[in-house]
Design a protein around this motif. Sequence first.
Motif, PDB file in Angstrom:
ATOM      1  N   ILE A  91       6.872 -11.430 -18.099  1.00  0.00           N
ATOM      2  CA  ILE A  91       6.714  -9.923 -17.537  1.00  0.00           C
ATOM      3  C   ILE A  91       5.685 -10.003 -16.396  1.00  0.00           C
ATOM      4  O   ILE A  91       4.633 -10.376 -16.758  1.00  0.00           O
ATOM      5  N   HIS A  92       6.020  -9.511 -15.400  1.00  0.00           N
ATOM      6  CA  HIS A  92       5.114  -9.213 -14.309  1.00  0.00           C
ATOM      7  C   HIS A  92       4.944  -7.564 -13.995  1.00  0.00           C
ATOM      8  O   HIS A  92       5.826  -6.875 -14.133  1.00  0.00           O
ATOM      9  N   VAL A  93       3.505  -7.277 -13.629  1.00  0.00           N
ATOM     10  CA  VAL A  93       3.334  -5.833 -13.390  1.00  0.00           C
ATOM     11  C   VAL A  93       2.724  -5.750 -11.804  1.00  0.00           C
ATOM     12  O   VAL A  93       1.816  -6.688 -11.725  1.00  0.00           O
ATOM     13  N   PHE A  94       3.257  -4.927 -11.221  1.00  0.00           N
ATOM     14  CA  PHE A  94       2.638  -4.526  -9.694  1.00  0.00           C
ATOM     15  C   PHE A  94       1.803  -3.395  -9.854  1.00  0.00           C
ATOM     16  O   PHE A  94       0.785  -3.454  -8.915  1.00  0.00           O
ATOM     17  N   ALA A  95       2.019  -2.528 -10.580  1.00  0.00           N
ATOM     18  CA  ALA A  95       1.328  -1.400 -10.586  1.00  0.00           C
ATOM     19  C   ALA A  95       1.296  -0.644 -11.832  1.00  0.00           C
ATOM     20  O   ALA A  95       2.290  -0.767 -12.503  1.00  0.00           O
ATOM     21  N   ILE A  96       0.283   0.407 -12.159  1.00  0.00           N
ATOM     22  CA  ILE A  96       0.382   1.247 -13.260  1.00  0.00           C
ATOM     23  C   ILE A  96      -0.164   2.687 -12.879  1.00  0.00           C
ATOM     24  O   ILE A  96      -0.952   2.814 -12.071  1.00  0.00           O
ATOM     25  N   THR A  97       0.490   3.607 -13.435  1.00  0.00           N
ATOM     26  CA  THR A  97      -0.153   4.943 -13.117  1.00  0.00           C
ATOM     27  C   THR A  97       0.323   5.925 -14.480  1.00  0.00           C
ATOM     28  O   THR A  97       0.973   5.474 -15.218  1.00  0.00           O
ATOM     29  N   VAL A  98      -0.757   6.842 -14.464  1.00  0.00           N
ATOM     30  CA  VAL A  98      -0.620   7.676 -15.561  1.00  0.00           C
ATOM     31  C   VAL A  98       0.115   8.962 -15.307  1.00  0.00           C
ATOM     32  O   VAL A  98      -0.129   9.427 -14.306  1.00  0.00           O
TER      33      VAL A  98
ATOM     34  N   TRP B 223       3.830   5.335  -8.164  1.00  0.00           N
ATOM     35  CA  TRP B 223       3.018   4.096  -8.074  1.00  0.00           C
ATOM     36  C   TRP B 223       2.534   3.946  -6.536  1.00  0.00           C
ATOM     37  O   TRP B 223       3.281   4.298  -5.739  1.00  0.00           O
ATOM     38  N   THR B 224       1.308   3.138  -6.559  1.00  0.00           N
ATOM     39  CA  THR B 224       1.010   2.752  -5.240  1.00  0.00           C
ATOM     40  C   THR B 224       1.222   1.083  -5.253  1.00  0.00           C
ATOM     41  O   THR B 224       0.714   0.501  -6.102  1.00  0.00           O
TER      42      THR B 224
ATOM     43  N   GLY C 187       0.587  -1.281   0.134  1.00  0.00           N
ATOM     44  CA  GLY C 187       0.072  -0.022   0.073  1.00  0.00           C
ATOM     45  C   GLY C 187       0.734   1.327  -0.137  1.00  0.00           C
ATOM     46  O   GLY C 187       0.314   2.391   0.035  1.00  0.00           O
ATOM     47  N   ALA C 188       1.989   1.231   0.084  1.00  0.00           N
ATOM     48  CA  ALA C 188       3.004   2.178   0.278  1.00  0.00           C
ATOM     49  C   ALA C 188       3.128   3.164  -1.314  1.00  0.00           C
ATOM     50  O   ALA C 188       2.850   2.486  -2.248  1.00  0.00           O
TER      51      ALA C 188
END
Length: 711
Positions: free
Chosen positions: A703-710, A583-584, A573-574
């Motif tokens: 490929i692994h994704v933990f978070a996405i942000t714009v 990113w969160t 959550g950080a």
Amino acid sequence: MAATAAALALGGLAGPSAAPAAAATTPYPNLTPTPPMGWNNWSYYGCDISEETVLANARALVSSGLAAKGYDTVTTDDCWMTHTRDADGNLVPDPTRFPHGMAYVGEQLHAMGLKFGIYEDAGTATCGGYPGSYSHIKQDADLFAKWKVDYLKLDGCNVPVPTGQSADDIYHKIYGDMSQALLDTGRPIVYSVSAPAYFEGEKDWHHVISWSAEVGNLWREGADVAMESSSARGKWASIKYNYGYNVPLADLQSPGRWNDPDFLLAGQSRLTGDEIRSQMSLWSVMAAPLISSTDLTKASPEALDVLGNKDVIAVDQDAKGLQGRIVQQGDGYDVLSKPLANGDRAVALFNSSDEAHTITTTAAKAGLPAGSSYLLKDLWSKRTTQTTGTIAANVPAHATVLYRVHAGTAHRVQPATAITWTRTGGEGASSTWKVALADHGPTGLTGAQLRISAPEGWRLSTSKVSLGKVRPGGSATATITAKGPDAEPGTTVTTLTATARYRAGGAGGGSVSGRASIVTEVPYPSLDAAFNNVGVTNEAAPPAEGNYTTGNFDGGGDSYSAQALAAAGVTPGAKVSKDGVTWTFPAAKPGTPNNVELAGQSITLTGSGSKLWFLGAEAGFTSGQVKVTYTDGTTSTGSLGFPNWCCTAGTEYGATTVATSDHRNTPTGPANFGVGYKLFGNSVPLTAGKTIRTVTLPDADAIHVFAITVQ
């Protein structure tokens, strides 16, 4: 094991500085008039091998009957030796893994009626870091002959290529020297050359294959097939990839000299029956070596049946010794044909797509002589039918129908029939179909009845249709509508099945089935909802949860340590920031799904900006296309890749390092302290002024994704 020559054949390593002498010119004897068959540990066990593992699989070859069907060579791959040679420069078997030595392994194999295969490398070190044969070629050849080795696989890692010299010439010289050294021993040793795999896709590739056919009996010409730890998608993608680079090379193969697209995966986990039958079919039509790499002591009856199918093996081992070729291609399918010694043809209908399709070709396209009747023997179902020239079958996703086709006729043989589903309307889970029953044989059908089935929860307009008579060469059709429940987020494939029963004159009653695939794609409401992989785990879980949690970021049970990430400032959550991008990190608890192993998922996302930033890492080396769909229906794309989570510069694919943890978790506990396990950021461009609706991730499970942000 293989990689590109550019990556592994580096200048500056110890080796000759002068131009290489001419390679050995004595042609290597034809020791394998048909493609080699047997077992190798690498794809399943990797370096986790021992004397007992090798001999247990050898015993299983014999007890299962596979040895009697031709699987007669047992090869121990990399990691069988110690990391240093002895005082005389000889290779030394690992005393823990092989306490009785390699000569003993050979004696035991020979006592079982099997042949003894062994691995070495042409470079300074094997791919696993053990002593290579570079500068020891004659010594190693003599040692292998002393041990009564029957088969040598010579890999091509760590081959020194001095600056200004040709990698092609250097590899040719070294592999030619081993060829001559093996000849000089006087012992017939089948010689498997790995050199072409280090030139795959380069301008010298075909030339390297041509001289490999002079110095050896077979050659690995491209990338390794997937390991046992790979995902289901990764294994199927690997089979398709290796098929894809091997199938165009028929002109470079000749009887007794074999293209080798690597091991058979039947018996490994996560593959379907259709997929392992496809690989076996395709490898056999391509006259490829049939070398199993699995745990044969635990192989299922289905896997053993696939490996032991005598009719399919006969296609591979046919005395004519020619590689089959593609004679027809379409969207998601190939048709291959292989000439056989008695004038028959092996014809493979390969559906490489993710949906069932009816594939249709003709005897003429397959290279059969002109005629009015042909017998089709399905080498998997063992059913024989008769056609006037059309060769067709409804083929499930990832499946291959393999026929042996004989020009001729027979009495009381069922006509060849096929069912075709054609979608005529609807979308999503609501669809309308035309279902056709075609008669490709010389005998008409009477009393044809069509039954349709669908999974529970689906509604059909009808489940039974009377088609009546179908004339030879004709067809009868029915219209079916199907409606299913609302699909869950993600990609859902639903199968509808039509089974026709009929009578065919003196041949009596017959039947045929065919499938349709209904694919629905529903975006996940968020990235969190798509989490499908445990990439972060605790080192010490509360007693109620056990003492230790195991993840699977890399397919081998390894994962990021939550404690090591926390020390680097990354906690559930950080907020995690780098270069103005924030990113969160997932709030999911360690030990639960907390990242997406990419498989083409669509994610609902909103926002607008200049870039879409991803936080993630790779457990491999690949990239893929991200598709962004905007609220106005337009789209944009961009390439996404990350460096491997370990031991890289952190700038590959244009990425940047966001955080570094100092160790990882493994299935047996925290390990690899002092090695950096990183998280990376990378971006794809957005269309300015437009609002995002969905993001479709690449189909690349490394490929692994933990978070996405714009941004």
